[in-house]
Design an enzyme around this catalytic site. Sequence first.
Site, PDB file in Angstrom:
ATOM      1  N   PRO A  13      38.902  49.043  51.058  1.00  0.00           N
ATOM      2  CG  PRO A  13      40.675  49.963  49.829  1.00  0.00           C
ATOM      3  CD  PRO A  13      39.823  48.730  49.952  1.00  0.00           C
ATOM      4  CG  MET A  14      34.882  51.520  51.285  1.00  0.00           C
ATOM      5  SD  MET A  14      33.280  50.742  51.667  1.00  0.00           S
ATOM      6  CE  MET A  14      33.770  49.585  52.948  1.00  0.00           C
ATOM      7  CB  CYS A  96      41.148  56.701  44.606  1.00  0.00           C
ATOM      8  SG  CYS A  96      40.110  58.014  45.300  1.00  0.00           S
ATOM      9  CG  ASN A 207      36.552  46.271  44.316  1.00  0.00           C
ATOM     10  OD1 ASN A 207      36.954  47.404  44.095  1.00  0.00           O
ATOM     11  ND2 ASN A 207      35.561  46.047  45.152  1.00  0.00           N
ATOM     12  N   GLY A 208      34.065  45.309  42.671  1.00  0.00           N
ATOM     13  CA  GLY A 208      33.132  46.103  41.892  1.00  0.00           C
ATOM     14  C   GLY A 208      31.791  45.422  41.705  1.00  0.00           C
ATOM     15  N   GLY A 209      30.733  45.989  42.276  1.00  0.00           N
ATOM     16  CA  GLY A 209      29.383  45.504  42.031  1.00  0.00           C
ATOM     17  C   GLY A 209      29.004  44.222  42.741  1.00  0.00           C
ATOM     18  N   GLY A 229      32.699  46.116  49.084  1.00  0.00           N
ATOM     19  CA  GLY A 229      32.859  47.406  49.720  1.00  0.00           C
ATOM     20  C   GLY A 229      31.618  47.844  50.455  1.00  0.00           C
ATOM     21  NE  ARG A 230      30.686  53.687  48.836  1.00  0.00           N
ATOM     22  CZ  ARG A 230      32.022  53.698  48.832  1.00  0.00           C
ATOM     23  NH1 ARG A 230      32.688  52.605  48.531  1.00  0.00           N
ATOM     24  NH2 ARG A 230      32.686  54.789  49.155  1.00  0.00           N
TER      25      ARG A 230
END
Length: 328
Positions: A13-14, A96, A207-209, A229-230
């Site tokens: 989610p972003m 967040c 999640n992350g990286g 994510g991104r």
Amino acid sequence: MLKKQDYRFSVAPMMDWTDRHCRAFHRVLTKRALLWTEMVTADAVIHGDRARILGYGPEEHPVVLQLGGSDPVKLAQAARIAEDFGYDEVNLNCGCPSDRVQSGSFGACLMAEPDVVAECVFAMRGAVSIPVSVKNRIAIDDLPARETLFTFVDKVSAAGCSVFTVHARAAWLKGLSPKENREVPPLDYGLVAQLKRARPDLAIILNGGITTLDQCTEHLGTFDGVMIGRAAYQTPELLGSVDARLFGAAESVSAPQAIRAYEPYIAARLSEGASLHSMTRHMLGLFAGQPGARQWRRILSEQAPRKGAGLEVLRAALAAVEENLPAG
């Protein structure tokens, strides 16, 4: 009801990015990824324009609604509304770090309030039959990471949550921007792996990286799922290989194939009054690093925002790229 396999790959989610148009675009690239909404506060769900805030298309399934809040009664009511809208799961944001979220006493600051989160999850679970999951950090600020993470997960899982998406960084609530909080605190995949080994009954999604499908494949040897994510947003073409690489599908989806598959959705939304730019802005990262990528971005950036812009702009941008792609 979601099955364990459905958590194998998720798009994070972003805020301002994973809206309805973005999710519909991502779905033409991958049929199997678990898609998430932007975070929506429980108050917004209860009191806001639900059709606008919660609206989505049937093609988006499976799709998770992420909620922000810390009031069990409101979260239970919002979860019930989400279930009525047909969402496959509702998730509570405990990761967040933005100032706005902190001022509302939810998001990452809830990592220091596991009893509150447990109460919220218990209330939400009692209100719906769809899964209730949590997305969290490993810790916040100077709290000891292992003790914070394990205590948090133990208390929240005891309240009925069996799925945790763990951003493998602490969040620093003072002194770092949300962007810096996604990059500066060091990643600790090892700690999350310890959690999975110690709690094998829980579904732990990392999640992350994570930026490549090779990394996803490696992490899936340890975790129940991975979340990107991104990288998924900025280079969406990688999503076209998710089903083949991670779910055993026969073929990948190319960027031109995805664009053409997205056209009927764009046409339908244009007929409803949506702007072309609101949809094509999610597509700018296609063809990144390939010949023609600059023309693709230029045409969409300059022409899609114009009043009355339609599918002819998208088709012109694709034609400009295809002129530069190698034959064969």
